[in-house]
Design a protein around this motif. Structure first.
Motif, PDB file in Angstrom:
ATOM      1  N   MET A  97     -42.942 -47.962 -30.641  1.00  0.00           N
ATOM      2  CA  MET A  97     -42.464 -49.372 -29.993  1.00  0.00           C
ATOM      3  C   MET A  97     -43.695 -50.195 -29.117  1.00  0.00           C
ATOM      4  SD  MET A  97     -39.973 -48.921 -26.677  1.00  0.00           S
ATOM      5  CE  MET A  97     -39.044 -50.054 -26.398  1.00  0.00           C
ATOM      6  N   ARG A  98     -44.006 -51.021 -28.935  1.00  0.00           N
ATOM      7  CA  ARG A  98     -45.363 -52.620 -28.350  1.00  0.00           C
ATOM      8  C   ARG A  98     -45.389 -51.918 -27.004  1.00  0.00           C
ATOM      9  NH1 ARG A  98     -45.693 -57.099 -31.849  1.00  0.00           N
ATOM     10  NH2 ARG A  98     -44.711 -57.897 -29.953  1.00  0.00           N
ATOM     11  N   ASP A  99     -46.508 -52.343 -26.699  1.00  0.00           N
ATOM     12  CA  ASP A  99     -46.929 -52.198 -25.760  1.00  0.00           C
ATOM     13  C   ASP A  99     -46.320 -53.354 -24.848  1.00  0.00           C
ATOM     14  OD1 ASP A  99     -48.273 -52.856 -23.201  1.00  0.00           O
ATOM     15  OD2 ASP A  99     -48.895 -50.616 -23.542  1.00  0.00           O
ATOM     16  N   VAL A 100     -45.548 -53.333 -23.247  1.00  0.00           N
ATOM     17  CA  VAL A 100     -45.344 -54.465 -22.634  1.00  0.00           C
ATOM     18  C   VAL A 100     -46.446 -55.631 -22.629  1.00  0.00           C
ATOM     19  CG1 VAL A 100     -44.856 -55.282 -20.224  1.00  0.00           C
ATOM     20  CG2 VAL A 100     -43.289 -53.557 -21.205  1.00  0.00           C
ATOM     21  N   ARG A 101     -47.528 -54.964 -22.177  1.00  0.00           N
ATOM     22  CA  ARG A 101     -48.863 -56.111 -22.071  1.00  0.00           C
ATOM     23  C   ARG A 101     -49.084 -56.677 -23.134  1.00  0.00           C
ATOM     24  NH1 ARG A 101     -53.825 -52.485 -21.245  1.00  0.00           N
ATOM     25  NH2 ARG A 101     -52.767 -51.083 -22.543  1.00  0.00           N
ATOM     26  N   PHE A 102     -48.979 -55.866 -24.552  1.00  0.00           N
ATOM     27  CA  PHE A 102     -48.890 -56.044 -26.324  1.00  0.00           C
ATOM     28  C   PHE A 102     -47.913 -57.638 -26.312  1.00  0.00           C
ATOM     29  CE2 PHE A 102     -48.527 -56.516 -30.774  1.00  0.00           C
ATOM     30  CZ  PHE A 102     -49.584 -57.205 -30.705  1.00  0.00           C
ATOM     31  N   ASP A 103     -46.589 -56.975 -25.702  1.00  0.00           N
ATOM     32  CA  ASP A 103     -45.290 -58.238 -25.894  1.00  0.00           C
ATOM     33  C   ASP A 103     -45.908 -59.972 -24.801  1.00  0.00           C
ATOM     34  OD1 ASP A 103     -43.776 -57.179 -28.088  1.00  0.00           O
ATOM     35  OD2 ASP A 103     -43.456 -56.425 -26.430  1.00  0.00           O
ATOM     36  N   ALA A 104     -46.884 -59.443 -23.906  1.00  0.00           N
ATOM     37  CA  ALA A 104     -47.232 -60.233 -22.896  1.00  0.00           C
ATOM     38  C   ALA A 104     -48.414 -61.193 -23.260  1.00  0.00           C
ATOM     39  CB  ALA A 104     -47.658 -59.912 -21.378  1.00  0.00           C
ATOM     40  N   LEU A 105     -49.562 -60.843 -23.907  1.00  0.00           N
ATOM     41  CA  LEU A 105     -50.701 -61.067 -24.922  1.00  0.00           C
ATOM     42  C   LEU A 105     -49.623 -62.045 -25.922  1.00  0.00           C
ATOM     43  CD1 LEU A 105     -53.408 -61.550 -25.741  1.00  0.00           C
ATOM     44  CD2 LEU A 105     -53.295 -59.864 -27.400  1.00  0.00           C
ATOM     45  N   CYS A 106     -48.924 -61.547 -26.591  1.00  0.00           N
ATOM     46  CA  CYS A 106     -48.245 -62.666 -27.208  1.00  0.00           C
ATOM     47  C   CYS A 106     -48.258 -63.948 -26.434  1.00  0.00           C
ATOM     48  CB  CYS A 106     -47.472 -61.685 -28.383  1.00  0.00           C
ATOM     49  SG  CYS A 106     -48.369 -60.146 -29.252  1.00  0.00           S
ATOM     50  N   SER A 107     -47.141 -63.828 -26.036  1.00  0.00           N
ATOM     51  CA  SER A 107     -46.369 -64.777 -24.712  1.00  0.00           C
ATOM     52  C   SER A 107     -47.265 -66.075 -24.522  1.00  0.00           C
ATOM     53  CB  SER A 107     -45.319 -63.844 -23.907  1.00  0.00           C
ATOM     54  OG  SER A 107     -44.539 -65.563 -23.366  1.00  0.00           O
ATOM     55  N   VAL A 108     -48.585 -65.138 -24.159  1.00  0.00           N
ATOM     56  CA  VAL A 108     -49.794 -66.258 -23.408  1.00  0.00           C
ATOM     57  C   VAL A 108     -50.505 -66.891 -24.293  1.00  0.00           C
ATOM     58  CG1 VAL A 108     -51.982 -65.961 -22.404  1.00  0.00           C
ATOM     59  CG2 VAL A 108     -50.400 -64.689 -21.317  1.00  0.00           C
ATOM     60  N   LEU A 109     -50.747 -66.402 -26.101  1.00  0.00           N
ATOM     61  CA  LEU A 109     -50.700 -67.246 -27.026  1.00  0.00           C
ATOM     62  C   LEU A 109     -50.017 -68.529 -27.048  1.00  0.00           C
ATOM     63  CD1 LEU A 109     -52.513 -64.023 -29.189  1.00  0.00           C
ATOM     64  CD2 LEU A 109     -53.590 -65.939 -27.815  1.00  0.00           C
ATOM     65  N   ASP A 110     -49.274 -67.678 -26.981  1.00  0.00           N
ATOM     66  CA  ASP A 110     -48.065 -68.717 -27.850  1.00  0.00           C
ATOM     67  C   ASP A 110     -47.857 -70.222 -26.564  1.00  0.00           C
ATOM     68  OD1 ASP A 110     -46.941 -67.104 -29.563  1.00  0.00           O
ATOM     69  OD2 ASP A 110     -45.586 -66.794 -29.094  1.00  0.00           O
ATOM     70  N   GLY A 111     -48.202 -70.017 -24.867  1.00  0.00           N
ATOM     71  CA  GLY A 111     -48.028 -70.626 -24.680  1.00  0.00           C
ATOM     72  C   GLY A 111     -49.289 -71.522 -23.931  1.00  0.00           C
ATOM     73  N   ILE A 112     -50.594 -71.046 -24.926  1.00  0.00           N
ATOM     74  CA  ILE A 112     -51.071 -72.429 -25.049  1.00  0.00           C
ATOM     75  C   ILE A 112     -51.368 -73.901 -25.084  1.00  0.00           C
ATOM     76  CG2 ILE A 112     -54.002 -72.699 -25.435  1.00  0.00           C
ATOM     77  CD1 ILE A 112     -54.001 -69.086 -26.768  1.00  0.00           C
ATOM     78  N   GLN A 113     -51.426 -74.940 -24.945  1.00  0.00           N
ATOM     79  CA  GLN A 113     -51.037 -76.123 -24.628  1.00  0.00           C
ATOM     80  C   GLN A 113     -52.225 -77.278 -24.914  1.00  0.00           C
ATOM     81  OE1 GLN A 113     -47.959 -77.408 -25.364  1.00  0.00           O
ATOM     82  NE2 GLN A 113     -47.434 -74.900 -25.189  1.00  0.00           N
ATOM     83  N   ALA A 114     -53.423 -76.584 -24.202  1.00  0.00           N
ATOM     84  CA  ALA A 114     -54.437 -77.378 -24.282  1.00  0.00           C
ATOM     85  C   ALA A 114     -55.548 -76.444 -24.649  1.00  0.00           C
ATOM     86  CB  ALA A 114     -54.406 -78.366 -22.713  1.00  0.00           C
ATOM     87  N   ARG A 115     -56.578 -77.767 -24.525  1.00  0.00           N
ATOM     88  CA  ARG A 115     -58.042 -76.643 -24.733  1.00  0.00           C
ATOM     89  C   ARG A 115     -59.153 -76.250 -22.867  1.00  0.00           C
ATOM     90  NH1 ARG A 115     -62.316 -76.982 -28.150  1.00  0.00           N
ATOM     91  NH2 ARG A 115     -61.650 -78.591 -29.474  1.00  0.00           N
ATOM     92  N   PRO A 116     -58.656 -76.435 -22.015  1.00  0.00           N
ATOM     93  CA  PRO A 116     -59.385 -75.914 -21.248  1.00  0.00           C
ATOM     94  C   PRO A 116     -58.611 -74.905 -20.816  1.00  0.00           C
ATOM     95  CG  PRO A 116     -59.031 -78.120 -20.530  1.00  0.00           C
ATOM     96  CD  PRO A 116     -58.087 -77.596 -21.738  1.00  0.00           C
ATOM     97  N   GLU A 117     -57.106 -74.415 -21.563  1.00  0.00           N
ATOM     98  CA  GLU A 117     -56.232 -72.898 -21.780  1.00  0.00           C
ATOM     99  C   GLU A 117     -57.273 -72.032 -22.708  1.00  0.00           C
ATOM    100  OE1 GLU A 117     -51.626 -73.295 -21.331  1.00  0.00           O
ATOM    101  OE2 GLU A 117     -52.369 -74.834 -21.399  1.00  0.00           O
ATOM    102  N   LEU A 118     -57.140 -72.865 -23.659  1.00  0.00           N
ATOM    103  CA  LEU A 118     -57.656 -72.063 -24.959  1.00  0.00           C
ATOM    104  C   LEU A 118     -59.135 -71.293 -24.309  1.00  0.00           C
ATOM    105  CD1 LEU A 118     -57.801 -71.257 -27.300  1.00  0.00           C
ATOM    106  CD2 LEU A 118     -58.788 -73.619 -28.240  1.00  0.00           C
ATOM    107  N   ILE A 119     -59.888 -72.220 -22.807  1.00  0.00           N
ATOM    108  CA  ILE A 119     -61.310 -71.756 -23.491  1.00  0.00           C
ATOM    109  C   ILE A 119     -60.970 -71.071 -22.289  1.00  0.00           C
ATOM    110  CG2 ILE A 119     -63.510 -72.198 -22.697  1.00  0.00           C
ATOM    111  CD1 ILE A 119     -63.080 -73.197 -24.998  1.00  0.00           C
ATOM    112  N   GLU A 120     -60.673 -70.796 -21.249  1.00  0.00           N
ATOM    113  CA  GLU A 120     -60.543 -69.598 -20.172  1.00  0.00           C
ATOM    114  C   GLU A 120     -59.813 -68.872 -20.849  1.00  0.00           C
ATOM    115  OE1 GLU A 120     -57.304 -69.557 -16.541  1.00  0.00           O
ATOM    116  OE2 GLU A 120     -57.436 -70.992 -17.125  1.00  0.00           O
ATOM    117  N   LEU A 121     -58.409 -68.459 -21.482  1.00  0.00           N
ATOM    118  CA  LEU A 121     -57.805 -67.587 -22.452  1.00  0.00           C
ATOM    119  C   LEU A 121     -59.186 -66.878 -23.225  1.00  0.00           C
ATOM    120  CD1 LEU A 121     -56.053 -65.143 -22.936  1.00  0.00           C
ATOM    121  CD2 LEU A 121     -55.040 -66.617 -24.677  1.00  0.00           C
ATOM    122  N   THR A 122     -60.523 -67.494 -23.973  1.00  0.00           N
ATOM    123  CA  THR A 122     -61.184 -66.807 -24.831  1.00  0.00           C
ATOM    124  C   THR A 122     -62.062 -66.105 -24.243  1.00  0.00           C
ATOM    125  OG1 THR A 122     -62.392 -69.219 -25.455  1.00  0.00           O
ATOM    126  CG2 THR A 122     -60.600 -68.454 -26.963  1.00  0.00           C
TER     127      THR A 122
END
Length: 88
Positions: free
Chosen positions: A1-26
């Motif tokens: 079973m996957r970890d809740v944090r792992f699912d949250a990570l995938c959700s955050v990746l799916d939510g990236i909309q613009a370059r500033p968010e992308l750079i902040e997350l990386t």
């Protein structure tokens, strides 16, 4: 079973909309920029025990849009993959 944090990570990746968010997350995840070829920017690294790869794809012509592709692997298996439009 996957970890809740792992699912949250995938959700955050799916939510990236613009370059500033992308750079902040990386930066937050400690991903490193890999020199891409031409119109592709690539970030790679590991977080929460998963491999992460983010590709930012420039438009190939005047009628196309920017796109972002995210890939998450764990234990040698693809666990999450998405490609969608991106505002640059």
């Amino acid at each position: 079973m996957r970890d809740v944090r792992f699912d949250a990570l995938c959700s955050v990746l799916d939510g990236i909309q613009a370059r500033p968010e992308l750079i902040e997350l990386t930066l937050e995840l400690g991903l490193y920029n890999v020199p891409g070829e031409g119109s592709v920017e690539v970030w790679k690294g590991k977080a929460l025990g998963a491999g992460i790869e983010i590709l930012l794809l420039a438009p190939v012509d005047a009628s196309s849009e920017w796109a972002i592709s995210t890939l998450v692997t764990a234990g040698g298996r693809v666990e999450h993959i998405r490609r969608r439009p991106f505002r640059n």
